[in-house]
Design an enzyme around this catalytic site. Sequence first.
Site, mmCIF file in Angstrom:
data_model
loop_
_atom_site.group_PDB
_atom_site.id
_atom_site.type_symbol
_atom_site.label_atom_id
_atom_site.label_comp_id
_atom_site.label_asym_id
_atom_site.label_seq_id
_atom_site.Cartn_x
_atom_site.Cartn_y
_atom_site.Cartn_z
ATOM 1 N N CYS A 65 10.073 0.293 40.580
ATOM 2 C CA CYS A 65 11.185 -0.533 40.114
ATOM 3 C C CYS A 65 11.558 -1.544 41.188
ATOM 4 O O CYS A 65 11.625 -1.201 42.373
ATOM 5 C CB CYS A 65 12.379 0.347 39.767
ATOM 6 S SG CYS A 65 13.783 -0.580 39.109
ATOM 7 N N CYS A 142 17.367 6.824 21.431
ATOM 8 C CA CYS A 142 18.164 6.015 22.343
ATOM 9 C C CYS A 142 17.211 5.340 23.319
ATOM 10 O O CYS A 142 16.292 5.978 23.837
ATOM 11 C CB CYS A 142 19.154 6.895 23.099
ATOM 12 S SG CYS A 142 20.163 6.009 24.318
ATOM 13 N N CYS A 202 26.054 4.137 25.070
ATOM 14 C CA CYS A 202 26.110 5.311 25.935
ATOM 15 C C CYS A 202 26.199 4.813 27.365
ATOM 16 O O CYS A 202 25.384 4.006 27.801
ATOM 17 C CB CYS A 202 24.855 6.149 25.732
ATOM 18 S SG CYS A 202 24.629 7.464 26.928
#
Length: 409
Positions: A65, A142, A202
């Site tokens: 990342c 999700c 969320c």
Amino acid sequence: MDLLNTLVDKGLRRESPTREEALAVLATSDDDVLDVVAAAGKVRRHWFGRRVKLNYLVNLKSGLCPEDCSYCSQRLGSKAEILKYTWLKPDQASAAAAAGVSGGAKRVCLVASGRGPTDRDVDRVSDTIKAIKEQNEAVEVCACLGLLSDGQAERLREAGADAYNHNLNTSESTYGDITTTHTYADRVDTVNKAHAAGLSACSGLIAGMGESDEDLVDVVFSLRELDPDSVPVNFLIPMEGTPLAKEWHLTPQRCLRILAMTRFVCPDVEVRIAGGREVHLRTMQPLALHLANSIFLGDYLTSEGQAGHTDLEMIADAGFEVEGAGEVTLPEHRAAVRGGGCGSHEGGGGCGSHDGADGGAGCGSHAGGGSHADGGVCAPAPAARAEEPRTDLVAVRRRGAGTDLAPNA
């Protein structure tokens, strides 16, 4: 305690506590922790009964990342020896999701490392969502892909996504201390984009990164204002190779107080125990079920969790029951607003976190003051005892998605 009676009454009315009352919950002593759990448990049972929603993580792309989030084992410059792989193909992701569903999960959380998805990435995830729903139409999906650009939330919704996760993680005032490559405002913007697209939002927090009680209360009140359907509470897993590897401050009692405070501030929202429960709550996990109505089944993104069958035994032994696929998670008044509601196939629910569930949680403890409901000042809680590092409980995930080994579900 007058404080707890006041908080229960407010929770049953969906009324927010004051900041002073929330701080007072965190300042209670270990001697009072069972009283705190019992009080918050009344609020939890009022809105969610004894149901526990099971969620299952599928790490679509692990490591590498470009963001520098201090808590995350997938961060830029991480020395953590985690699994690293590029995008799973839709059939691989669908097979991984099926393992969780067969273990009792009603929601699958698709997570990918990175700053945010490209349009091609959204196409990939859309194909994966369709593949999962072809296998099990009722499963909730999700997505958790980082910062969203305009129009991407709508595309995920059209592909069949029910929810989108993006955590605030910590208070706005301290956010720059843990991440420099994006801002707190960026995270708020993504949660708002999910809301606007009709996805069930969320968003949660990570406790244990050196924050104060005031920071914890700030972030939970900010979450209440954003009004997500679910709030995952992560406890930092201090993984070797990350800047926060030496942060071992949590005790099981401290974790229970944080969960109780979250329940009082967000009484009718799905509160999920996310990363780090096995490391920091340990044998006290069953008590946490009296506060949270949702957990992850099995492993996390880059770390291993408790065995899936042990999760199911724990729920049953504690007198709770696994929420069925046909049951709506949210209370009726919230589900109606969401057009089906968190926990329904139509409306969605909460998801675990790209950043918290693998990096985990650990809760740094500041023994702070607060006020009782009657306006009297709380006596400060005794200084929290130092937590001995439990590195033996931190295991890098070597099975499931991205490997040839069976998943833990």
